[in-house]
Design an enzyme around this catalytic site. Structure first.
Site, PDB file in Angstrom:
ATOM      1  N   HIS A   1       6.076   9.022 -31.245  1.00 13.83           N
ATOM      2  CA  HIS A   1       5.370   8.318 -32.110  1.00 13.83           C
ATOM      3  C   HIS A   1       6.006   6.834 -32.593  1.00 13.83           C
ATOM      4  O   HIS A   1       7.155   6.674 -32.426  1.00 13.83           O
ATOM      5  CB  HIS A   1       4.990   9.089 -33.366  1.00 13.83           C
ATOM      6  CG  HIS A   1       6.054   9.632 -34.263  1.00 13.83           C
ATOM      7  ND1 HIS A   1       6.494   8.587 -35.062  1.00 13.83           N
ATOM      8  CD2 HIS A   1       6.627  10.666 -34.252  1.00 13.83           C
ATOM      9  CE1 HIS A   1       7.527   9.229 -35.599  1.00 13.83           C
ATOM     10  NE2 HIS A   1       7.677  10.744 -35.269  1.00 13.83           N
TER      11      HIS A   1
ATOM     12  N   ASP B   1       5.166   4.922 -35.205  1.00 14.04           N
ATOM     13  CA  ASP B   1       5.440   4.809 -36.475  1.00 14.04           C
ATOM     14  C   ASP B   1       6.702   5.454 -37.208  1.00 14.04           C
ATOM     15  O   ASP B   1       7.131   6.428 -36.667  1.00 14.04           O
ATOM     16  CB  ASP B   1       4.036   5.031 -37.198  1.00 14.04           C
ATOM     17  CG  ASP B   1       3.718   6.607 -37.258  1.00 14.04           C
ATOM     18  OD1 ASP B   1       3.958   7.283 -36.173  1.00 14.04           O
ATOM     19  OD2 ASP B   1       3.198   7.289 -37.915  1.00 14.04           O
TER      20      ASP B   1
ATOM     21  N   GLU C   1       1.480   9.162 -36.207  1.00 20.19           N
ATOM     22  CA  GLU C   1       1.776  10.664 -36.501  1.00 20.19           C
ATOM     23  C   GLU C   1       2.158  10.765 -37.811  1.00 20.19           C
ATOM     24  O   GLU C   1       1.953  12.095 -38.429  1.00 20.19           O
ATOM     25  CB  GLU C   1       2.845  10.594 -35.538  1.00 20.19           C
ATOM     26  CG  GLU C   1       3.238  12.294 -35.047  1.00 20.19           C
ATOM     27  CD  GLU C   1       4.249  12.940 -36.174  1.00 20.19           C
ATOM     28  OE1 GLU C   1       4.310  14.177 -36.147  1.00 20.19           O
ATOM     29  OE2 GLU C   1       4.890  12.301 -36.967  1.00 20.19           O
TER      30      GLU C   1
ATOM     31  N   GLU D   1      10.893  14.258 -30.667  1.00 22.23           N
ATOM     32  CA  GLU D   1      11.211  14.440 -31.942  1.00 22.23           C
ATOM     33  C   GLU D   1      12.429  14.848 -32.161  1.00 22.23           C
ATOM     34  O   GLU D   1      13.086  15.720 -31.391  1.00 22.23           O
ATOM     35  CB  GLU D   1      10.057  15.289 -32.506  1.00 22.23           C
ATOM     36  CG  GLU D   1       8.795  14.985 -32.679  1.00 22.23           C
ATOM     37  CD  GLU D   1       8.395  14.208 -33.980  1.00 22.23           C
ATOM     38  OE1 GLU D   1       9.408  13.394 -34.533  1.00 22.23           O
ATOM     39  OE2 GLU D   1       7.185  13.524 -34.098  1.00 22.23           O
TER      40      GLU D   1
ATOM     41  N   HIS E   1      13.282  10.840 -42.469  1.00 24.11           N
ATOM     42  CA  HIS E   1      12.645  10.698 -43.568  1.00 24.11           C
ATOM     43  C   HIS E   1      13.609  10.529 -44.703  1.00 24.11           C
ATOM     44  O   HIS E   1      13.299  10.718 -46.058  1.00 24.11           O
ATOM     45  CB  HIS E   1      11.557  11.650 -44.185  1.00 24.11           C
ATOM     46  CG  HIS E   1      10.430  12.032 -42.961  1.00 24.11           C
ATOM     47  ND1 HIS E   1       9.517  12.632 -43.326  1.00 24.11           N
ATOM     48  CD2 HIS E   1      10.415  11.519 -41.640  1.00 24.11           C
ATOM     49  CE1 HIS E   1       8.597  12.575 -42.358  1.00 24.11           C
ATOM     50  NE2 HIS E   1       9.310  12.142 -41.139  1.00 24.11           N
TER      51      HIS E   1
END
Ligand SMILES: [Zn+2]
Length: 388
Positions: A85, A87, A149, A174, A361
């Site tokens: 992804h 983003d 995503e 990922e 994150h």
């Protein structure tokens, strides 16, 4: 000489340049419009590089300002897809010690927003792919870069609606610490609102308490969770049962008024083999019955439509190959991915990337430098085995 420069001398040229450009190009996606950005600049960068390498480029409009990129070398629908992804999540201003939009090398790590999750993987995939020309390939090699995503999965959903299979096998990079993953849970989120009748608290007959009704709903949900946990069990997961969390509740306005309205938000995380739509229907049916019995109005609202669980067959060649090449048995993770959408299109998918979910994150997100070359080698081997 810094470790990064040193690495660059052994790294094929331009990899660190590609990673830098991707990190410098913000592409935050968020359900909150204040934070949400277009991913077009990232798509344009990738499209430019892959066009130069001879790939056939197609972009798929997802939402306004959002797009997926599908870049393919050679033709057919039975090859390998390397996917990621474009983003990132938003970041905590002030909690970063590095500039989130500048690739910074320090202590054997590359810092920046999206280094681990997962823009650097897209550069690594291109680096591995550029070693091959169309003449080397019997089956096509596709680079897939998706939108949104982290927020809505709209990129993956647009792809699955197009029903255009991009390949027989797929690796999504990922962050999994270079270990293959073939299973994860599904998720959906729901709001339940009960409406009764407010009135003076001195006489319960003057109203119908939505809050007391919600008490019965909570009991029913906990009973439902218990039944699901007794029926479904998968020891591959750290939490081997489906979960149902009561995450938010609000009702009423004053101690001396009967509560007229009460709202509860829940999430449900299902194991592979459980179907989000069936679970949502069953849940609504059971709660609807309680509301009816208590004479309360009941309204459901979808907070997150949901993402399915992932369950790529253990004997799929891409799973077995990934296990052989990494020396690790494939496992299950707690986070969701775009994998189930690709699986549903007949593209067996493995999640396998160089980053670590512990850094995703988070402020000071990083990718360890020593993960990069092994990931390139891994992808090259997969390309050779599947496409050549
Ligand atoms: Zn991710």
């Amino acid at each position: 000489m810094s470790a990064l420069q040193n690495q660059c001398m052994t790294m094929p040229p331009n990899l660190s340049g590609m990673m830098s450009r991707l990190i410098e190009t913000p592409s935050i996606s968020s359900v909150c419009s204040k934070h949400d950005m277009s991913n077009r600049p990232v798509i344009d960068l990738l499209a430019g590089w892959l066009d130069e390498l001879g790939y056939t480029i197609s972009t798929q409009q997802v939402d306004q300002d959002k797009a997926n990129l599908i870049a393919t070398l050679s033709t057919g629908d039975d090859g390998l897809v390397l996917a990621g992804h474009t983003d990132t999540v938003p970041f905590d201003e002030g909690r970063w010690h590095f500039d989130p939009f500048k690739l910074t090398e320090s202590d054997g790590r590359l810092y920046g927003l999206g280094t681990s999750d997962m823009k650097c993987f897209l550069a690594i995939a291109i680096e591995a792919a550029r070693q091959f020309t169309a003449r080397d390939l019997q089956k096509p090699l596709t680079i897939l870069a998706t939108a949104d995503e982290e927020s809505s999965m709209h990129g993956a959903k647009a792809l699955s609606q197009s029903k255009q299979r991009l390949g027989r096998y797929c690796v999504i990079g990922e962050p999994t610490n270079l270990k293959p993953v073939r299973q994860h849970k599904g998720i959906f989120m729901e709001s339940i609102r009960l409406r009764g009748r407010s009135g003076h608290s001195s006489n319960p007959r003057l109203g119908n308490s939505a809050l007391e009704g919600m008490h019965a709903v909570v009991e029913e949900l906990i009973a439902y969770r218990g039944e699901l946990g007794a029926r479904f069990h998968n020891p591959a997961f750290d939490v081997p049962v489906p979960t149902l969390n009561l995450g938010y509740i609000h009702g009423g306005d004053n101690p001396n008024r009967i509560c007229g309205e009460c709202e509860l938000h829940i999430d449900l995380r299902a194991l592979p083999g459980m179907n989000n739509d069936e679970l949502r229907d069953r849940l609504r049916h059971r709660i609807g019955n309680i509301a009816k019995r208590l004479g309360l109005e009941c309204e459901f609202q979808i907070l997150f439509e949901g993402a399915p669980a992932m369950d790529t067959p253990a004997d799929s060649p891409v799973v077995e190959l990934s296990e052989q090449l990494t020396g690790h048995k494939s496992g299950a993770v707690a986070f969701g991915t775009e994998g189930p959408y690709l699986n549903a299109m007949g593209t067996d998918t493995v999640i396998l990337g160089p980053g670590d979910i512990a850094q995703a994150h988070q402020p000071d997100e990083y990718l360890a430098l020593d993960r990069i070359q092994p990931m390139i080698e891994l992808l090259k081997s997969l390309i050779i085995k599947i496409c050549c």
